[in-house]
Scaffold this motif. Structure first.
Motif, PDB file in Angstrom:
ATOM      1  N   ARG A  87      -3.577   1.588 -35.463  1.00 31.90           N
ATOM      2  CA  ARG A  87      -2.090   2.010 -35.197  1.00 31.90           C
ATOM      3  C   ARG A  87      -2.358   3.567 -35.007  1.00 31.90           C
ATOM      4  O   ARG A  87      -3.275   4.364 -35.978  1.00 31.90           O
ATOM      5  N   ASP A  88      -1.438   4.127 -34.484  1.00 30.59           N
ATOM      6  CA  ASP A  88      -1.202   5.601 -34.259  1.00 30.59           C
ATOM      7  C   ASP A  88      -0.200   5.977 -35.502  1.00 30.59           C
ATOM      8  O   ASP A  88       0.509   5.500 -35.954  1.00 30.59           O
ATOM      9  N   LEU A  89      -0.376   7.637 -35.586  1.00 27.47           N
ATOM     10  CA  LEU A  89       0.694   8.328 -36.310  1.00 27.47           C
ATOM     11  C   LEU A  89       1.828   8.771 -35.545  1.00 27.47           C
ATOM     12  O   LEU A  89       1.455   8.953 -34.261  1.00 27.47           O
ATOM     13  N   VAL A  90       3.015   9.050 -35.902  1.00 29.25           N
ATOM     14  CA  VAL A  90       3.938   9.916 -35.134  1.00 29.25           C
ATOM     15  C   VAL A  90       4.165  11.160 -35.663  1.00 29.25           C
ATOM     16  O   VAL A  90       3.943  11.494 -36.638  1.00 29.25           O
ATOM     17  N   TYR A  91       4.722  12.123 -34.849  1.00 28.98           N
ATOM     18  CA  TYR A  91       4.671  13.421 -35.150  1.00 28.98           C
ATOM     19  C   TYR A  91       5.532  14.167 -34.248  1.00 28.98           C
ATOM     20  O   TYR A  91       5.887  13.562 -33.390  1.00 28.98           O
ATOM     21  N   ALA A  92       6.309  15.222 -34.642  1.00 29.75           N
ATOM     22  CA  ALA A  92       7.193  15.991 -34.194  1.00 29.75           C
ATOM     23  C   ALA A  92       7.073  17.481 -34.526  1.00 29.75           C
ATOM     24  O   ALA A  92       6.449  17.859 -35.512  1.00 29.75           O
ATOM     25  N   GLY A  93       7.726  18.293 -33.684  1.00 29.17           N
ATOM     26  CA  GLY A  93       7.556  19.657 -33.673  1.00 29.17           C
ATOM     27  C   GLY A  93       6.387  20.396 -32.949  1.00 29.17           C
ATOM     28  O   GLY A  93       5.547  19.653 -32.320  1.00 29.17           O
ATOM     29  N   ASN A  94       6.373  21.737 -32.744  1.00 28.24           N
ATOM     30  CA  ASN A  94       5.395  22.566 -32.143  1.00 28.24           C
ATOM     31  C   ASN A  94       5.045  21.858 -30.953  1.00 28.24           C
ATOM     32  O   ASN A  94       3.871  21.710 -30.439  1.00 28.24           O
ATOM     33  N   GLU A  95       6.149  21.834 -29.948  1.00 20.35           N
ATOM     34  CA  GLU A  95       5.982  21.374 -28.719  1.00 20.35           C
ATOM     35  C   GLU A  95       5.369  19.891 -28.741  1.00 20.35           C
ATOM     36  O   GLU A  95       4.929  19.684 -27.334  1.00 20.35           O
ATOM     37  N   ALA A  96       5.562  18.995 -29.361  1.00 17.61           N
ATOM     38  CA  ALA A  96       5.010  17.705 -29.505  1.00 17.61           C
ATOM     39  C   ALA A  96       5.781  16.808 -28.412  1.00 17.61           C
ATOM     40  O   ALA A  96       6.960  17.031 -28.447  1.00 17.61           O
ATOM     41  N   PRO A  97       5.235  15.864 -27.845  1.00 14.86           N
ATOM     42  CA  PRO A  97       6.183  15.364 -26.703  1.00 14.86           C
ATOM     43  C   PRO A  97       7.148  14.202 -27.552  1.00 14.86           C
ATOM     44  O   PRO A  97       6.766  13.968 -28.677  1.00 14.86           O
ATOM     45  N   THR A 150       8.105  11.306 -26.960  1.00 15.23           N
ATOM     46  CA  THR A 150       7.432   9.989 -27.060  1.00 15.23           C
ATOM     47  C   THR A 150       6.628   9.909 -28.217  1.00 15.23           C
ATOM     48  O   THR A 150       6.342   8.663 -28.847  1.00 15.23           O
ATOM     49  N   ALA A 151       6.044  10.999 -28.761  1.00 15.02           N
ATOM     50  CA  ALA A 151       5.215  10.849 -29.979  1.00 15.02           C
ATOM     51  C   ALA A 151       5.754  10.597 -31.605  1.00 15.02           C
ATOM     52  O   ALA A 151       5.293  10.400 -32.405  1.00 15.02           O
ATOM     53  N   SER A 152       7.270  10.849 -31.292  1.00 19.17           N
ATOM     54  CA  SER A 152       8.038  10.845 -32.510  1.00 19.17           C
ATOM     55  C   SER A 152       8.413   9.528 -33.125  1.00 19.17           C
ATOM     56  O   SER A 152       8.887   9.257 -34.105  1.00 19.17           O
ATOM     57  N   ARG A 153       8.300   8.529 -32.291  1.00 23.65           N
ATOM     58  CA  ARG A 153       8.769   7.138 -32.716  1.00 23.65           C
ATOM     59  C   ARG A 153       7.686   5.932 -31.964  1.00 23.65           C
ATOM     60  O   ARG A 153       7.511   6.281 -30.740  1.00 23.65           O
ATOM     61  N   LYS A 154       7.182   5.247 -32.960  1.00 25.04           N
ATOM     62  CA  LYS A 154       6.245   4.409 -32.465  1.00 25.04           C
ATOM     63  C   LYS A 154       6.473   3.034 -33.051  1.00 25.04           C
ATOM     64  O   LYS A 154       6.914   2.937 -34.388  1.00 25.04           O
ATOM     65  N   ASN A 155       6.246   1.857 -32.550  1.00 33.18           N
ATOM     66  CA  ASN A 155       6.352   0.533 -33.203  1.00 33.18           C
ATOM     67  C   ASN A 155       5.255  -0.486 -33.008  1.00 33.18           C
ATOM     68  O   ASN A 155       4.294  -0.168 -32.047  1.00 33.18           O
ATOM     69  N   CYS A 156       5.165  -1.293 -33.926  1.00 33.43           N
ATOM     70  CA  CYS A 156       3.911  -2.299 -33.768  1.00 33.43           C
ATOM     71  C   CYS A 156       4.602  -3.648 -33.984  1.00 33.43           C
ATOM     72  O   CYS A 156       4.869  -3.850 -35.219  1.00 33.43           O
ATOM     73  N   GLN A 157       4.502  -4.567 -33.076  1.00 36.20           N
ATOM     74  CA  GLN A 157       5.050  -5.924 -33.453  1.00 36.20           C
ATOM     75  C   GLN A 157       3.624  -6.842 -33.562  1.00 36.20           C
ATOM     76  O   GLN A 157       2.931  -7.068 -32.522  1.00 36.20           O
ATOM     77  N   ILE A 158       3.512  -7.553 -34.522  1.00 31.68           N
ATOM     78  CA  ILE A 158       2.677  -8.664 -34.728  1.00 31.68           C
ATOM     79  C   ILE A 158       3.130  -9.952 -34.830  1.00 31.68           C
ATOM     80  O   ILE A 158       4.120 -10.223 -35.546  1.00 31.68           O
ATOM     81  N   SER A 159       2.719 -10.929 -34.142  1.00 34.52           N
ATOM     82  CA  SER A 159       3.064 -12.099 -34.147  1.00 34.52           C
ATOM     83  C   SER A 159       2.140 -13.249 -34.852  1.00 34.52           C
ATOM     84  O   SER A 159       0.698 -13.182 -34.491  1.00 34.52           O
ATOM     85  N   LEU A 160       2.646 -13.886 -35.698  1.00 40.15           N
ATOM     86  CA  LEU A 160       1.658 -14.802 -36.618  1.00 40.15           C
ATOM     87  C   LEU A 160       1.909 -16.217 -36.685  1.00 40.15           C
ATOM     88  O   LEU A 160       3.286 -16.540 -36.444  1.00 40.15           O
ATOM     89  N   LEU A 161       0.967 -17.079 -36.527  1.00 41.90           N
ATOM     90  CA  LEU A 161       1.227 -18.364 -36.607  1.00 41.90           C
ATOM     91  C   LEU A 161       0.786 -19.067 -37.875  1.00 41.90           C
ATOM     92  O   LEU A 161      -0.538 -18.935 -38.041  1.00 41.90           O
ATOM     93  N   VAL A 185       9.659  10.041 -37.035  1.00 48.15           N
ATOM     94  CA  VAL A 185       9.758  11.391 -37.678  1.00 48.15           C
ATOM     95  C   VAL A 185      10.767  12.459 -36.847  1.00 48.15           C
ATOM     96  O   VAL A 185      10.716  12.053 -35.534  1.00 48.15           O
ATOM     97  N   ASP A 186      11.452  12.801 -37.588  1.00 47.86           N
ATOM     98  CA  ASP A 186      12.725  13.860 -36.972  1.00 47.86           C
ATOM     99  C   ASP A 186      12.629  15.021 -37.488  1.00 47.86           C
ATOM    100  O   ASP A 186      12.335  15.522 -38.732  1.00 47.86           O
ATOM    101  N   PRO A 187      12.141  16.038 -36.583  1.00 51.19           N
ATOM    102  CA  PRO A 187      12.056  17.384 -37.077  1.00 51.19           C
ATOM    103  C   PRO A 187      13.183  18.175 -37.546  1.00 51.19           C
ATOM    104  O   PRO A 187      13.321  19.005 -38.332  1.00 51.19           O
ATOM    105  N   GLY A 188      14.583  17.774 -37.347  1.00 48.53           N
ATOM    106  CA  GLY A 188      15.662  18.221 -38.123  1.00 48.53           C
ATOM    107  C   GLY A 188      15.681  19.494 -37.895  1.00 48.53           C
ATOM    108  O   GLY A 188      15.606  20.254 -36.817  1.00 48.53           O
ATOM    109  N   THR A 189      16.106  20.395 -39.133  1.00 50.04           N
ATOM    110  CA  THR A 189      16.144  21.571 -39.050  1.00 50.04           C
ATOM    111  C   THR A 189      14.962  22.314 -39.517  1.00 50.04           C
ATOM    112  O   THR A 189      14.806  23.572 -39.517  1.00 50.04           O
ATOM    113  N   SER A 190      13.585  21.564 -39.490  1.00 48.64           N
ATOM    114  CA  SER A 190      12.556  22.354 -39.928  1.00 48.64           C
ATOM    115  C   SER A 190      12.059  23.521 -38.610  1.00 48.64           C
ATOM    116  O   SER A 190      12.771  23.296 -37.570  1.00 48.64           O
TER     117      SER A 190
END
Length: 213
Positions: free
Chosen positions: A71-81, A83-94, A181-186
């Motif tokens: 899986r990837d990391l999420v990041y924000a700030g410094n002109e990051a896109p 779409t990079a600040s929020r990611k999900n992964c769904q695993i389906s198990l039987l 990740v939310d850059p908020g007031t950073s």
């Protein structure tokens, strides 16, 4: 900085219910799987993980299992896109078991790393539900900057709120984990990030078993 290791007591409910963050109470026991039970990955999908990358490893005492997936990391700030600040992964198990047994997830452990600037925040959100069933469980864990260290979060589902699979039905267990990740007031010129372990991550899940009526 010390690692963050809070536990969330997850409450059952309908879609959208947020779990309360609290000390664990009445944690469910974790008996071993019944003879003949097995578990397999049906699918792994999402913006935060590689499709088809998941594997499952049963614990030695057979009370739970570990899921490994890329899986990837999420990041924000410094002109990051955005779409990079929020990611999900769904695993389906039987999970296959004798017809007179059913199961629920009684707890989970997650680990990762975060680098958050002052004013930025991170979030791990997990949703547990069975395919085709309306009830679900959801837990949120938050981090607040400044923070630069490993983190560990634990979900504990108390006995009265265990959500068991319907007896006699083959339904996949879906576990959806989301990182934000939310850059908020950073400082906008600085980047903040949250990851689970590293490029290759894992999470541990515990079973609760019972006999069907």
């Amino acid at each position: 900085m010390m690692n963050s290791k809070p536990a969330a007591t997850v409450l059952a409910g309908t879609l959208g219910l947020t779990a309360l963050t609290a000390a664990p109470t009445s944690a469910a026991p974790a008996p071993a799987m019944p003879e003949g039970a097995s578990i397999e990955v049906v699918s792994v999908n999402g913006s935060g993980c590689a499709k088809g990358s998941g594997t499952v490893v049963m614990s030695e005492d057979r009370t739970g299992f570990t899921v490994n997936y890329s899986r990837d990391l999420v990041y924000a700030g410094n002109e990051a896109p955005v779409t990079a600040s929020r990611k999900n992964c769904q695993i389906s198990l039987l999970v296959k078991a004798p017809h007179d047994y059913t199961y629920a997830i009684s707890g989970a452990d997650y680990r990762g790393f975060a680098g958050l600037e002052r004013g930025a925040g991170g979030l791990l959100r997990t949703r547990y539900y069975f395919q085709g069933q309306r009830d679900d469980l959801k837990a949120d864990h938050a981090l607040q900057g400044p923070y630069f260290d490993g983190w560990q979060f634990t979900d504990v589902i108390s006995i009265p709120h265990l959500a068991y699979k319907t007896c006699g039905e083959d339904r996949a267990l879906n576990i959806n984990t989301e990182l934000r990740v939310d850059p908020g007031t950073s400082d906008g010129d600085k980047m903040s990030f949250v990851s689970m372990e590293s490029t290759s991550s894992s999470a541990r899940y515990d079973f609760a078993w019972k006999r069907c009526p």
